[in-house]
Design a protein around this motif. Structure first.
Motif, PDB file in Angstrom:
ATOM      1  N   ARG A 104      50.286 -22.701  19.246  1.00 24.99           N
ATOM      2  CA  ARG A 104      48.656 -22.274  20.564  1.00 24.99           C
ATOM      3  C   ARG A 104      48.807 -21.482  21.639  1.00 24.99           C
ATOM      4  O   ARG A 104      50.067 -20.065  21.236  1.00 24.99           O
ATOM      5  N   GLY A 105      47.940 -21.038  21.499  1.00 26.99           N
ATOM      6  CA  GLY A 105      48.016 -19.248  22.011  1.00 26.99           C
ATOM      7  C   GLY A 105      45.992 -18.764  22.133  1.00 26.99           C
ATOM      8  O   GLY A 105      45.369 -19.277  21.961  1.00 26.99           O
ATOM      9  N   ASP A 106      46.085 -17.579  22.863  1.00 32.74           N
ATOM     10  CA  ASP A 106      44.780 -17.029  22.742  1.00 32.74           C
ATOM     11  C   ASP A 106      44.668 -16.108  21.188  1.00 32.74           C
ATOM     12  O   ASP A 106      45.314 -15.305  21.158  1.00 32.74           O
ATOM     13  N   TYR A 107      43.413 -16.547  20.749  1.00 36.27           N
ATOM     14  CA  TYR A 107      43.312 -16.049  19.262  1.00 36.27           C
ATOM     15  C   TYR A 107      41.743 -15.152  19.218  1.00 36.27           C
ATOM     16  O   TYR A 107      41.209 -15.209  20.315  1.00 36.27           O
ATOM     17  N   ALA A 108      41.485 -14.240  18.579  1.00 35.82           N
ATOM     18  CA  ALA A 108      40.123 -13.582  18.365  1.00 35.82           C
ATOM     19  C   ALA A 108      39.865 -13.727  16.854  1.00 35.82           C
ATOM     20  O   ALA A 108      40.246 -13.287  15.447  1.00 35.82           O
ATOM     21  N   VAL A 109      38.616 -14.009  16.709  1.00 37.60           N
ATOM     22  CA  VAL A 109      37.626 -14.024  15.054  1.00 37.60           C
ATOM     23  C   VAL A 109      36.672 -13.024  15.235  1.00 37.60           C
ATOM     24  O   VAL A 109      35.802 -12.713  16.563  1.00 37.60           O
ATOM     25  N   ARG A 110      36.906 -11.753  14.289  1.00 37.10           N
ATOM     26  CA  ARG A 110      36.214 -10.992  13.613  1.00 37.10           C
ATOM     27  C   ARG A 110      35.564 -10.793  12.748  1.00 37.10           C
ATOM     28  O   ARG A 110      36.057 -11.416  11.551  1.00 37.10           O
ATOM     29  N   GLY A 111      34.183 -10.381  13.028  1.00 33.74           N
ATOM     30  CA  GLY A 111      33.028 -10.741  11.356  1.00 33.74           C
ATOM     31  C   GLY A 111      32.500  -9.381  10.294  1.00 33.74           C
ATOM     32  O   GLY A 111      33.125  -8.468  11.163  1.00 33.74           O
ATOM     33  N   ARG A 112      32.480  -9.461   9.430  1.00 28.75           N
ATOM     34  CA  ARG A 112      32.021  -8.319   8.378  1.00 28.75           C
ATOM     35  C   ARG A 112      31.377  -8.315   7.136  1.00 28.75           C
ATOM     36  O   ARG A 112      31.458 -10.187   6.407  1.00 28.75           O
ATOM     37  N   LEU A 113      30.173  -7.757   7.141  1.00 28.89           N
ATOM     38  CA  LEU A 113      29.590  -7.488   6.098  1.00 28.89           C
ATOM     39  C   LEU A 113      29.705  -6.098   5.644  1.00 28.89           C
ATOM     40  O   LEU A 113      28.938  -5.765   5.785  1.00 28.89           O
ATOM     41  N   ASP A 114      30.350  -5.815   4.488  1.00 32.19           N
ATOM     42  CA  ASP A 114      30.470  -5.343   4.017  1.00 32.19           C
ATOM     43  C   ASP A 114      31.502  -3.936   4.186  1.00 32.19           C
ATOM     44  O   ASP A 114      31.897  -3.960   5.639  1.00 32.19           O
ATOM     45  N   THR A 115      30.309  -3.273   5.430  1.00 31.27           N
ATOM     46  CA  THR A 115      30.853  -2.013   6.393  1.00 31.27           C
ATOM     47  C   THR A 115      30.743  -2.471   7.689  1.00 31.27           C
ATOM     48  O   THR A 115      29.877  -1.196   8.510  1.00 31.27           O
ATOM     49  N   LYS A 116      29.589  -2.980   7.980  1.00 29.55           N
ATOM     50  CA  LYS A 116      29.334  -3.884   9.217  1.00 29.55           C
ATOM     51  C   LYS A 116      30.741  -4.305  10.102  1.00 29.55           C
ATOM     52  O   LYS A 116      29.881  -5.600   9.153  1.00 29.55           O
ATOM     53  N   SER A 117      30.856  -4.651  10.549  1.00 29.01           N
ATOM     54  CA  SER A 117      31.225  -5.528  11.745  1.00 29.01           C
ATOM     55  C   SER A 117      31.141  -5.817  12.648  1.00 29.01           C
ATOM     56  O   SER A 117      30.289  -5.459  13.543  1.00 29.01           O
ATOM     57  N   SER A 118      31.711  -6.602  13.627  1.00 26.64           N
ATOM     58  CA  SER A 118      31.138  -7.572  14.574  1.00 26.64           C
ATOM     59  C   SER A 118      32.287  -7.402  15.476  1.00 26.64           C
ATOM     60  O   SER A 118      33.254  -7.222  15.450  1.00 26.64           O
ATOM     61  N   PRO A 119      31.977  -8.150  17.114  1.00 26.81           N
ATOM     62  CA  PRO A 119      32.426  -7.250  18.199  1.00 26.81           C
ATOM     63  C   PRO A 119      33.808  -9.035  17.756  1.00 26.81           C
ATOM     64  O   PRO A 119      33.129 -10.113  17.295  1.00 26.81           O
ATOM     65  N   ASP A 120      35.234  -8.594  18.469  1.00 29.57           N
ATOM     66  CA  ASP A 120      35.436 -10.010  18.353  1.00 29.57           C
ATOM     67  C   ASP A 120      35.082 -11.059  19.078  1.00 29.57           C
ATOM     68  O   ASP A 120      34.373 -10.840  20.137  1.00 29.57           O
ATOM     69  N   ALA A 121      35.054 -12.465  19.020  1.00 27.72           N
ATOM     70  CA  ALA A 121      34.745 -13.055  19.841  1.00 27.72           C
ATOM     71  C   ALA A 121      36.372 -14.742  19.330  1.00 27.72           C
ATOM     72  O   ALA A 121      36.752 -14.588  18.545  1.00 27.72           O
ATOM     73  N   PRO A 122      36.299 -14.887  21.516  1.00 25.87           N
ATOM     74  CA  PRO A 122      38.016 -15.349  21.432  1.00 25.87           C
ATOM     75  C   PRO A 122      37.647 -17.470  20.872  1.00 25.87           C
ATOM     76  O   PRO A 122      37.026 -18.229  20.663  1.00 25.87           O
ATOM     77  N   LEU A 123      38.717 -17.394  20.725  1.00 23.11           N
ATOM     78  CA  LEU A 123      39.408 -19.131  20.620  1.00 23.11           C
ATOM     79  C   LEU A 123      40.597 -19.188  20.377  1.00 23.11           C
ATOM     80  O   LEU A 123      41.918 -18.365  20.364  1.00 23.11           O
ATOM     81  N   THR A 124      40.820 -20.388  21.280  1.00 23.41           N
ATOM     82  CA  THR A 124      42.227 -20.905  22.112  1.00 23.41           C
ATOM     83  C   THR A 124      42.920 -22.106  21.547  1.00 23.41           C
ATOM     84  O   THR A 124      41.758 -22.969  21.100  1.00 23.41           O
ATOM     85  N   LEU A 125      43.792 -22.219  20.766  1.00 23.13           N
ATOM     86  CA  LEU A 125      44.316 -22.879  19.937  1.00 23.13           C
ATOM     87  C   LEU A 125      45.217 -23.332  20.659  1.00 23.13           C
ATOM     88  O   LEU A 125      46.283 -23.424  21.606  1.00 23.13           O
ATOM     89  N   THR A 126      44.495 -24.946  21.127  1.00 20.78           N
ATOM     90  CA  THR A 126      45.431 -25.902  22.271  1.00 20.78           C
ATOM     91  C   THR A 126      46.583 -27.014  21.352  1.00 20.78           C
ATOM     92  O   THR A 126      46.015 -26.861  20.332  1.00 20.78           O
TER      93      THR A 126
END
Length: 238
Positions: free
Chosen positions: A216-238
């Motif tokens: 459990r805790g706070d995490y972040a999900v990051r996306g990528r399309l080849d050389t273009k990345s996204s900002p981190d999106a929050p995810l909490t595991l309970t």
């Protein structure tokens, strides 16, 4: 003579004292009259001179303070030397003649979608139960004003899960990589969404390490399309 030799019942020296006193008083009166005449004459002359000066429009005398403290109009402001003036003028002329930076060229319609023309975003449910299988979304948007072409191959897409310290916990291409050509022409503002299901277990590139549910805790999900990345999106595991 009776004046020089006074005759009377008193002694002669008494009469001489009286004559000296009368003579002293007479001299005092004459001296006071002469001094008053002198003062009267000088006062009349000063008044006449003042009147004449006033009628003639003579300037009044300068006050003593003005003679000591100079007026502000007499203070001279330092003027920069000619060399400094010429340098300043040359700098202004050079600044006026410097051309403005050229604007970047507009993208050509139908050309490739560069990273600057795309917006990448990751959507998560916000929270998930440990060991569950939440669905994430990789969102690709053509943020430019013209249509463009981009390869959206699955092998170029990736989602990764990071813990609170930034360590890599899971990657969508670690255990089940996919590939295949998917070249598309994206219209201006067009949005393409790719759902990705996470199995709820950790992973490493090549899927060689043991897979376990993250705590459990706070995490972040990051996306990528080849050389273009996204900002981190929050995810909490309970």
């Amino acid at each position: 003579m009776p004046v020089l030799h006074p005759v009377g019942p008193l002694r002669a020296r008494v009469y001489w004292r009286r004559r000296l006193v009368v003579l002293a008083v007479l001299l005092a009166v004459l001296g006071a009259g002469a001094w008053g005449t002198v003062l009267l004459f000088r006062g009349g002359t000063d008044s006449a001179d003042g009147a004449v000066a006033e009628r003639a429009g003579a300037a009044p005398r300068t006050p003593a303070l003005a003679q000591v403290v100079p007026s502000l109009s007499a203070v001279r402001t330092p003027v920069p030397p000619p060399a400094a003036q010429e340098m300043a003028a040359a700098a202004e002329s050079a600044a006026a003649q410097t051309p403005a930076p050229a604007a970047p060229p507009e993208p050509a319609p139908g050309g490739p979608c560069t990273d600057d023309m795309l917006a990448i975003e990751v959507r998560t449910p916000g929270s998930a139960v440990v060991g569950s299988k939440p669905v994430f979304e990789l969102v690709v948007t053509n943020a430019s004003a013209v249509p463009c072409v981009r390869d959206l191959d699955k092998g170029l897409q990736e989602l990764i899960l990071l813990d609170g310290g930034g360590a890599r916990v899971w990657g969508s291409n670690d255990c089940f990589p996919e590939s295949g050509a998917d070249v598309r022409t994206l219209a201006p503002g067009e949005v393409v969404v790719f759902p990705v299901t996470w199995g709820g277990l950790s992973s490493t590139p090549g899927c060689a390490a043991e897979r376990t549910p993250p705590p459990r805790g706070d995490y972040a999900v990051r996306g990528r399309l080849d050389t273009k990345s996204s900002p981190d999106a929050p995810l909490t595991l309970t």
